[in-house]
Scaffold this motif. Structure first.
Motif, PDB file in Angstrom:
ATOM      1  N   UNK A   1       0.878  -1.040  -0.210  1.00  0.00           N
ATOM      2  CA  UNK A   1       0.067   0.111   0.037  1.00  0.00           C
ATOM      3  C   UNK A   1       0.955   1.256  -0.072  1.00  0.00           C
ATOM      4  N   UNK A   2       0.597   2.240  -0.802  1.00  0.00           N
ATOM      5  CA  UNK A   2       1.243   3.452  -0.830  1.00  0.00           C
ATOM      6  C   UNK A   2       0.520   4.609  -0.339  1.00  0.00           C
ATOM      7  N   UNK A   3       1.119   5.547   0.693  1.00  0.00           N
ATOM      8  CA  UNK A   3       0.523   6.658   0.965  1.00  0.00           C
ATOM      9  C   UNK A   3       1.239   7.891   0.814  1.00  0.00           C
ATOM     10  N   UNK A   4       0.573   9.064   0.366  1.00  0.00           N
ATOM     11  CA  UNK A   4       1.092  10.119  -0.010  1.00  0.00           C
ATOM     12  C   UNK A   4       0.909  11.133   0.886  1.00  0.00           C
ATOM     13  N   UNK A   5       1.739  11.934   1.524  1.00  0.00           N
ATOM     14  CA  UNK A   5       1.594  12.956   2.681  1.00  0.00           C
ATOM     15  C   UNK A   5       1.780  14.156   1.923  1.00  0.00           C
ATOM     16  N   UNK A   6       1.047  15.241   1.485  1.00  0.00           N
ATOM     17  CA  UNK A   6       1.370  16.392   0.844  1.00  0.00           C
ATOM     18  C   UNK A   6       1.915  17.084   2.046  1.00  0.00           C
ATOM     19  N   UNK A   7       2.833  18.098   1.564  1.00  0.00           N
ATOM     20  CA  UNK A   7       3.711  18.758   2.545  1.00  0.00           C
ATOM     21  C   UNK A   7       3.905  20.332   2.151  1.00  0.00           C
ATOM     22  N   UNK A   8       3.505  21.423   2.887  1.00  0.00           N
ATOM     23  CA  UNK A   8       3.762  22.805   2.551  1.00  0.00           C
ATOM     24  C   UNK A   8       4.964  23.325   3.559  1.00  0.00           C
ATOM     25  N   UNK A   9       5.699  24.140   3.121  1.00  0.00           N
ATOM     26  CA  UNK A   9       6.866  24.349   4.001  1.00  0.00           C
ATOM     27  C   UNK A   9       7.700  25.510   3.410  1.00  0.00           C
ATOM     28  N   UNK A  10       8.268  26.238   4.365  1.00  0.00           N
ATOM     29  CA  UNK A  10       9.202  27.223   4.135  1.00  0.00           C
ATOM     30  C   UNK A  10       9.915  27.588   5.090  1.00  0.00           C
ATOM     31  N   UNK A  11      11.281  27.865   4.796  1.00  0.00           N
ATOM     32  CA  UNK A  11      12.535  27.892   5.930  1.00  0.00           C
ATOM     33  C   UNK A  11      12.975  29.286   5.782  1.00  0.00           C
ATOM     34  N   UNK A  12      12.775  29.881   7.086  1.00  0.00           N
ATOM     35  CA  UNK A  12      13.521  31.305   7.447  1.00  0.00           C
ATOM     36  C   UNK A  12      14.549  31.175   8.335  1.00  0.00           C
TER      37      UNK A  12
END
Length: 212
Positions: free
Chosen positions: A139-150
């Motif tokens: 089984x494959x699972x996808x985790x959408x990620x939004x990010x920024x690095x300051x």
């Protein structure tokens, strides 16, 4: 008496050559230089974030103690293809705001990041789970990620606005552990569902069963 070289009264008159005045920088040239510095800074930031996404994914794999590869015989050849259990995924932002995630090719070292409307980078993680190493189905699972690095501070959102929000120091090895626990907990919720319950679209998107 005017002394020249060697103290002699007979001296040669030196010709002074004046340099032409340097032409001042045009306003357009100044804009070009500013543009170049701006582009380079943005490109470097994007590359650093893409590299960090690789590091974050690898940290997650080690955190859950997953093997690096499994053998894929789906092409019907004797020599199996090595496929990652945990891999970086690229995102395509759909018109409805849903992020379509695709595992990057094996020949590609980093994900091509895209920006969401809020200015954050969008990528994801693909996790393959099986009943035992190299067993099928998977089984494959996808985790959408939004990010920024300051600086050293990463602000991350997993699973959309209704998902998990995390802020941590990227220089701290334990910084992303809370985010990792969130993803593990989400899967725990999936596995706690009853056989007669229909899989629903959750913050991570649809659960993909028996994908490989």
């Amino acid at each position: 008496m005017i002394l020249g070289l060697g103290g002699s009264s007979n001296y040669k008159q030196m010709k002074i050559v004046s340099r032409p005045k340097e032409k001042s920088m045009s306003r357009f040239t100044d804009l070009q230089q500013q543009h170049s510095a701006w582009r380079n800074a943005h490109w470097e930031y994007r590359m650093n974030c893409s590299i960090y996404m690789n590091a974050f994914t690898n940290q997650f794999r080690k955190y859950i103690e997953a093997p690096e590869y499994y053998d894929d015989y789906s092409d019907g050849v004797d020599q199996p293809k090595k496929v990652k259990y945990v891999a970086v995924a690229e995102a395509e932002i759909k018109s409805d705001g849903f992020h379509k995630l695709t595992e990057i090719p094996a020949t590609q070292t980093t994900a091509t990041l895209v920006k969401a409307d809020n200015g954050r980078w969008v990528a994801g993680i693909k996790l393959v789970v099986d009943m035992a190493v190299n067993s099928y189905p998977k089984s494959a699972y996808f985790f959408p990620i939004e990010f920024e690095i300051e600086g050293n501070i990463c602000r991350m959102e997993i699973g959309g606005e209704t998902g998990g929000q995390f802020t941590y120091d990227v220089s701290d090895p334990s910084g992303p552990h809370e985010a990792f626990d969130y993803m593990i907990g989400w899967l725990g919720g999936v596995y706690a569902s009853k056989p007669w319950e229909t899989s629903k679209k959750g913050p991570m998107g649809f659960v993909v069963n028996g994908s490989r």
